[in-house]
Scaffold this motif. Structure first.
Motif, short mmCIF file in Angstrom:
data_model
loop_
_atom_site.label_atom_id
_atom_site.label_comp_id
_atom_site.label_asym_id
_atom_site.label_seq_id
_atom_site.Cartn_x
_atom_site.Cartn_y
_atom_site.Cartn_z
N ALA A 1 35.39 32.67 -23.00
CA ALA A 1 35.70 33.47 -21.81
C ALA A 1 36.92 34.33 -22.05
CB ALA A 1 35.91 32.55 -20.61
N GLY A 2 37.90 33.78 -22.77
CA GLY A 2 39.10 34.56 -23.10
C GLY A 2 38.80 35.73 -24.01
N TYR A 3 37.90 35.53 -24.98
CA TYR A 3 37.50 36.63 -25.86
C TYR A 3 36.85 37.76 -25.05
CZ TYR A 3 38.00 33.16 -29.61
OH TYR A 3 38.47 32.20 -30.47
N MET A 4 36.00 37.40 -24.09
CA MET A 4 35.35 38.42 -23.27
C MET A 4 36.36 39.22 -22.46
SD MET A 4 31.99 36.38 -21.85
CE MET A 4 31.44 34.94 -22.76
N GLN A 5 37.35 38.55 -21.91
CA GLN A 5 38.38 39.26 -21.15
C GLN A 5 39.17 40.19 -22.06
OE1 GLN A 5 41.28 36.80 -19.20
NE2 GLN A 5 42.30 38.53 -18.22
N ARG A 6 39.57 39.68 -23.21
CA ARG A 6 40.36 40.49 -24.14
C ARG A 6 39.59 41.70 -24.64
NH1 ARG A 6 40.90 37.85 -29.84
NH2 ARG A 6 38.76 38.65 -29.82
N ASP A 7 38.33 41.48 -25.05
CA ASP A 7 37.56 42.54 -25.68
C ASP A 7 36.95 43.52 -24.69
OD1 ASP A 7 38.14 41.29 -28.08
OD2 ASP A 7 36.25 40.17 -28.12
N LEU A 8 36.34 43.01 -23.63
CA LEU A 8 35.57 43.87 -22.72
C LEU A 8 36.42 44.45 -21.59
CD1 LEU A 8 32.31 41.73 -22.41
CD2 LEU A 8 32.79 43.63 -23.97
N VAL A 9 37.44 43.72 -21.16
CA VAL A 9 38.27 44.19 -20.04
C VAL A 9 39.51 44.92 -20.54
CG1 VAL A 9 39.57 43.49 -17.99
CG2 VAL A 9 37.44 42.32 -18.57
N GLU A 10 40.24 44.30 -21.47
CA GLU A 10 41.54 44.85 -21.87
C GLU A 10 41.43 45.88 -22.99
OE1 GLU A 10 43.82 41.42 -22.84
OE2 GLU A 10 43.68 40.55 -20.82
N ARG A 11 40.68 45.61 -24.02
CA ARG A 11 40.64 46.51 -25.18
C ARG A 11 39.62 47.63 -25.02
NH1 ARG A 11 41.11 42.39 -30.42
NH2 ARG A 11 43.24 41.63 -29.96
N ARG A 12 38.39 47.30 -24.77
CA ARG A 12 37.34 48.32 -24.70
C ARG A 12 37.22 48.96 -23.32
NH1 ARG A 12 32.55 46.08 -28.71
NH2 ARG A 12 33.91 44.91 -30.11
N ARG A 13 37.68 48.24 -22.28
CA ARG A 13 37.65 48.74 -20.91
C ARG A 13 36.21 49.07 -20.46
NH1 ARG A 13 42.93 50.25 -19.46
NH2 ARG A 13 42.20 51.67 -17.86
N TRP A 14 35.29 48.22 -20.86
CA TRP A 14 33.89 48.38 -20.46
C TRP A 14 33.64 47.73 -19.09
CZ3 TRP A 14 30.75 46.83 -25.48
CH2 TRP A 14 30.91 47.85 -26.43
N ILE A 15 34.32 46.62 -18.84
CA ILE A 15 34.13 45.84 -17.63
C ILE A 15 35.42 45.84 -16.82
CG2 ILE A 15 33.54 43.56 -16.70
CD1 ILE A 15 31.22 44.84 -18.14
N SER A 16 35.31 46.01 -15.52
CA SER A 16 36.51 45.99 -14.68
C SER A 16 37.04 44.57 -14.56
CB SER A 16 36.20 46.54 -13.29
OG SER A 16 35.41 45.63 -12.55
N LYS A 17 38.33 44.45 -14.33
CA LYS A 17 38.93 43.14 -14.13
C LYS A 17 38.31 42.45 -12.92
CE LYS A 17 43.40 40.87 -13.36
NZ LYS A 17 44.86 41.08 -13.16
N HIS A 18 38.02 43.24 -11.89
CA HIS A 18 37.42 42.70 -10.67
C HIS A 18 36.06 42.06 -10.97
CE1 HIS A 18 36.54 42.41 -6.38
NE2 HIS A 18 35.36 42.95 -6.62
N ASP A 19 35.21 42.76 -11.70
CA ASP A 19 33.89 42.23 -12.04
C ASP A 19 34.00 41.00 -12.94
OD1 ASP A 19 32.22 43.86 -10.56
OD2 ASP A 19 32.19 45.43 -12.08
N TYR A 20 34.95 41.05 -13.88
CA TYR A 20 35.14 39.91 -14.78
C TYR A 20 35.54 38.66 -14.01
CZ TYR A 20 37.18 36.82 -18.24
OH TYR A 20 37.49 35.71 -18.99
N LEU A 21 36.51 38.79 -13.11
CA LEU A 21 36.99 37.63 -12.36
C LEU A 21 35.91 37.09 -11.43
CD1 LEU A 21 40.66 38.71 -11.52
CD2 LEU A 21 39.88 37.05 -13.22
N GLU A 22 35.10 37.98 -10.86
CA GLU A 22 34.01 37.51 -10.02
C GLU A 22 32.97 36.76 -10.86
OE1 GLU A 22 32.24 40.35 -7.45
OE2 GLU A 22 33.79 39.98 -5.94
N GLY A 23 32.69 37.26 -12.05
CA GLY A 23 31.76 36.57 -12.93
C GLY A 23 32.30 35.21 -13.34
N LEU A 24 33.60 35.13 -13.61
CA LEU A 24 34.21 33.86 -14.00
C LEU A 24 34.14 32.86 -12.85
CD1 LEU A 24 35.76 32.36 -16.22
CD2 LEU A 24 37.88 33.26 -15.23
N ALA A 25 34.39 33.33 -11.64
CA ALA A 25 34.33 32.45 -10.47
C ALA A 25 32.91 31.95 -10.24
CB ALA A 25 34.83 33.19 -9.23
N LEU A 26 31.93 32.82 -10.38
CA LEU A 26 30.53 32.41 -10.21
C LEU A 26 30.14 31.38 -11.26
CD1 LEU A 26 27.76 32.63 -8.89
CD2 LEU A 26 27.28 34.61 -10.34
#
Length: 408
Positions: free
Chosen positions: A54-79
């Motif tokens: 899960a940490g790799y996905m946040q680092r790569d998709l949210v922070e580095r590549r900026r493909w996924i919004s932080k909002h969508d990532y956190l909602e996915g993590l909560a689900l």
């Protein structure tokens, strides 16, 4: 979500993903193919368990590549935390749904799970073919003790993350740990009762009126350790692993006590040592830890057993993501749902602790295994950046060396 992530047609569920991500600015456009390649790589090289993945996905998709919004990532993590099943796989499925609806979720789940499944299939073949050889027995002699150390360490980390200073959750944790250690199995009703108790104490519901509302197969396909499996056995594999996927919350290791209760205790498909070997195989391969079910399925009923077991455990977690995803934001903050999940998670954490005790009695049997266990525990606590698979493999070679030295 910016238009960069909605250019691929989904399945009528766009309303859940139309919000822009103002906290990140403009997101970088990407294709579904690029996302699939990312998850194929993560499934092939991603070690460290569900939290690390899960940490790799946040680092790569949210922070580095900026493909996924932080909002969508956190909602996915909560689900993923709310729904039963392996956390990392469910988060990946949700992010695929964010990009391209049900099609994206389906393709991402395959890209993420398939690499580790293929690796486990190969290891299963070698285990069935050469499992009786002294060198392999020696490797798993050391690996078993190391795996117990890692499970125990994971239980401690989960306790810190999930229980905090909540007295009720500590009680539920303790009861589940004792029941698992005493009965040597994981009882689903303890999980459900823990969830209900937490719900009644933390968020008592208001009473409302209910709303109206295998003979043609090639033998090698189904041949495991005990020979060719029959159709009833394959059916039992499918049903049992589907139950595992539907009732296990949180860390991938939460499935270990549940599986042991059925695989070793109820159906007697494997011995304790073979089951521990299955857990070890999952830990030395990348991707989700619950891929251990494919190894177990192979040992019981050959390649087809591996496929049936994997489908059984991953299908519920897939459905638990794509079905509620379009409506998730309506109930994500519901106090009753969160209270229920907190109770179940506390029970799951207790079951992991109990399973570490039960399996430890089988794996830590003499002075060398005690030393391997303590050494592994010291390494994983003190050396933070050392990958767990490396630790496990080193322990395996130490065990092999001990076996060679004593000539047994």
């Amino acid at each position: 979500m910016s238009t960069a992530q909605t250019d691929t047609p989904g399945s009528g569920d766009r309303t859940a993903r139309e919000e822009p991500s103002s906290e990140q600015g403009t997101l970088t456009p990407f294709t579904l193919g690029e996302l699939l390649l990312y998850f194929l790589r993560l499934g092939s090289l991603g070690f460290g368990g569900p939290i690390a993945l899960a940490g790799y996905m946040q680092r790569d998709l949210v922070e580095r590549r900026r493909w996924i919004s932080k909002h969508d990532y956190l909602e996915g993590l909560a689900l993923a935390q709310l729904a039963p099943g392996p956390l990392a796989a469910q988060l990946a499925i949700y992010l695929g749904w964010v990009r391209a609806g049900v099609l994206g979720a389906s393709l991402v789940s395959l890209a993420f799970i398939l690499p580790s499944f293929v690796m486990v299939l190969a290891l299963s073949f070698l285990y069935v073919r050469f499992g009786g050889l002294p060198w392999m027995q020696g490797l798993f002699y050391g690996i078993g003790a190391a795996v117990i150390a890692i499970i125990a360490r994971s239980a401690v980390k989960l306790v810190r993350m999930t229980l905090a200073r909540d007295a009720l959750l500590w009680v539920l944790f303790g009861v589940s740990a004792l029941v698992t250690a005493w009965t040597e199995s994981e009882i689903v009703w303890v999980f459900l009762a823990s969830g209900v108790i937490a719900l009644l104490v933390k968020a008592p519901p208001r009473l409302k009126r209910p709303p109206a509302t295998l003979s043609m197969l090639a033998p090698w396909l189904v041949t495991g350790l005990q020979g060719a499996a029959d159709t009833p056995t394959l059916f039992k594999i499918a049903v049992y692993f589907a139950e595992a996927g539907a009732f296990v919350f949180g860390s991938g290791l939460a499935i270990v006590p549940f599986l042991r209760g059925g695989v070793v205790g109820q159906f007697h498909w494997l011995t304790d040592q073979q089951f521990l070997d299955a857990v070890a195989v999952a830990m030395i391969t990348p991707g989700p830890v619950v891929i251990t079910v494919a190894f177990i399925g192979y040992l019981v009923a050959g390649p087809l057993g591996a496929v049936v077991a994997a489908l059984g455990v991953f299908l519920p977690c897939y459905l638990f993501v794509i079905i509620p995803a379009p409506y998730y934001r309506r109930f994500a903050g519901n106090r009753s749902i969160r209270a229920f999940v907190e109770g179940v998670t506390a029970a799951a954490t207790g079951a992991i602790a109990g399973a570490a005790f039960v399996l430890g009695r089988r794996a830590i049997v003499d002075v060398p295994t005690v030393l391997i266990f303590l050494g592994t525990l010291l390494v994983i606590v003190k050396v933070k950046k050392l990958p767990e698979p490396v630790t496990i493999l080193v322990a395996g070679f130490v065990g092999w060396g001990v076996k060679v030295a004593v000539g047994r």
